[in-house]
Design a protein around this motif. Structure first.
Motif, PDB file in Angstrom:
ATOM      1  N   MET A  66       0.831  -1.202   0.000  1.00 13.81           N
ATOM      2  CA  MET A  66       0.000   0.000   0.000  1.00 13.81           C
ATOM      3  C   MET A  66       0.870   1.258   0.000  1.00 13.81           C
ATOM      4  O   MET A  66       0.582   2.220  -0.710  1.00 13.81           O
ATOM      5  CB  MET A  66      -0.962  -0.005   1.187  1.00 13.81           C
ATOM      6  CG  MET A  66      -2.112  -0.980   1.017  1.00 13.81           C
ATOM      7  SD  MET A  66      -3.296  -0.919   2.382  1.00 13.81           S
ATOM      8  CE  MET A  66      -2.480  -1.993   3.581  1.00 13.81           C
ATOM      9  N   LEU A  67       1.944   1.246   0.778  1.00 20.24           N
ATOM     10  CA  LEU A  67       2.854   2.395   0.810  1.00 20.24           C
ATOM     11  C   LEU A  67       3.534   2.614  -0.540  1.00 20.24           C
ATOM     12  O   LEU A  67       3.811   3.756  -0.923  1.00 20.24           O
ATOM     13  CB  LEU A  67       3.903   2.218   1.912  1.00 20.24           C
ATOM     14  CG  LEU A  67       3.375   2.412   3.329  1.00 20.24           C
ATOM     15  CD1 LEU A  67       4.377   1.879   4.342  1.00 20.24           C
ATOM     16  CD2 LEU A  67       3.078   3.879   3.590  1.00 20.24           C
ATOM     17  N   LEU A  68       3.797   1.532  -1.262  1.00 20.04           N
ATOM     18  CA  LEU A  68       4.386   1.645  -2.599  1.00 20.04           C
ATOM     19  C   LEU A  68       3.410   2.263  -3.599  1.00 20.04           C
ATOM     20  O   LEU A  68       3.815   2.821  -4.609  1.00 20.04           O
ATOM     21  CB  LEU A  68       4.807   0.264  -3.125  1.00 20.04           C
ATOM     22  CG  LEU A  68       6.053  -0.356  -2.516  1.00 20.04           C
ATOM     23  CD1 LEU A  68       6.235  -1.766  -3.059  1.00 20.04           C
ATOM     24  CD2 LEU A  68       7.274   0.498  -2.797  1.00 20.04           C
ATOM     25  N   GLY A  69       2.129   2.104  -3.323  1.00 23.01           N
ATOM     26  CA  GLY A  69       1.113   2.616  -4.235  1.00 23.01           C
ATOM     27  C   GLY A  69       0.837   1.703  -5.411  1.00 23.01           C
ATOM     28  O   GLY A  69       0.298   2.118  -6.425  1.00 23.01           O
ATOM     29  N   THR A  70       1.204   0.437  -5.281  1.00 22.26           N
ATOM     30  CA  THR A  70       0.954  -0.517  -6.362  1.00 22.26           C
ATOM     31  C   THR A  70      -0.467  -1.084  -6.246  1.00 22.26           C
ATOM     32  O   THR A  70      -0.935  -1.361  -5.139  1.00 22.26           O
ATOM     33  CB  THR A  70       1.981  -1.671  -6.344  1.00 22.26           C
ATOM     34  OG1 THR A  70       1.593  -2.653  -7.307  1.00 22.26           O
ATOM     35  CG2 THR A  70       2.075  -2.347  -5.000  1.00 22.26           C
ATOM     36  N   PRO A  71      -1.158  -1.258  -7.376  1.00 24.04           N
ATOM     37  CA  PRO A  71      -2.500  -1.845  -7.313  1.00 24.04           C
ATOM     38  C   PRO A  71      -2.477  -3.302  -6.841  1.00 24.04           C
ATOM     39  O   PRO A  71      -3.506  -3.858  -6.498  1.00 24.04           O
ATOM     40  CB  PRO A  71      -3.020  -1.738  -8.755  1.00 24.04           C
ATOM     41  CG  PRO A  71      -1.807  -1.569  -9.605  1.00 24.04           C
ATOM     42  CD  PRO A  71      -0.771  -0.900  -8.748  1.00 24.04           C
ATOM     43  N   HIS A  72      -1.299  -3.908  -6.796  1.00 23.05           N
ATOM     44  CA  HIS A  72      -1.184  -5.287  -6.319  1.00 23.05           C
ATOM     45  C   HIS A  72      -1.520  -5.421  -4.838  1.00 23.05           C
ATOM     46  O   HIS A  72      -1.672  -6.542  -4.344  1.00 23.05           O
ATOM     47  CB  HIS A  72       0.223  -5.840  -6.592  1.00 23.05           C
ATOM     48  CG  HIS A  72       0.520  -5.957  -8.047  1.00 23.05           C
ATOM     49  ND1 HIS A  72      -0.057  -6.898  -8.856  1.00 23.05           N
ATOM     50  CD2 HIS A  72       1.318  -5.213  -8.838  1.00 23.05           C
ATOM     51  CE1 HIS A  72       0.372  -6.735 -10.096  1.00 23.05           C
ATOM     52  NE2 HIS A  72       1.203  -5.720 -10.109  1.00 23.05           N
TER      53      HIS A  72
END
Length: 111
Positions: A61-67
């Motif tokens: 979530m912190l990375l901002g990836t939709p994964h």
């Protein structure tokens, strides 16, 4: 935390990091000292897996990836299992509460 994160995601990250911290410290402190059912291999693996998936979900979530939707879906499932198992073992109310809260938050993020 970064400005691009929604309030719901920020709350989920905090919930994941809290659950990570509580599962890991409960296992390494309470469970290892209590022994008996607290140190059964299946219980130990579940608590450590729960801590790790919580940390990973927060990271995604912190990375901002939709994964993060994938990790959050798995996190919710593992947190529910961990809460049930900690309840079964007994004397782990803080861990049960953290896992249930994280499961609810992650289930919403996975949707």
């Amino acid at each position: 935390m970064s400005h691009h994160l929604s309030p719901e995601m920020r709350a989920c990250i905090e919930s994941c990091l809290r659950c990570y911290s509580i599962c890991l410290s409960s296992f390494s402190g309470h469970c290892l000292e209590a022994g008996g059912p607290h140190t059964e291999p299946a219980h130990a693996r579940l608590m450590l897996a729960c801590a790790e998936i919580c940390r990973t979900s927060a990271h995604f979530m912190l990375l901002g990836t939709p994964h993060h939707r994938h990790t959050c879906r798995e996190c919710a499932e593992i947190c529910r299992e961990c809460a049930d198992d900690c309840e079964r073992v007994g004397g782990m109310e803080e861990c049960v509460a953290a896992c249930r809260s994280c499961a609810e938050s992650c289930a919403a993020m996975a949707a």
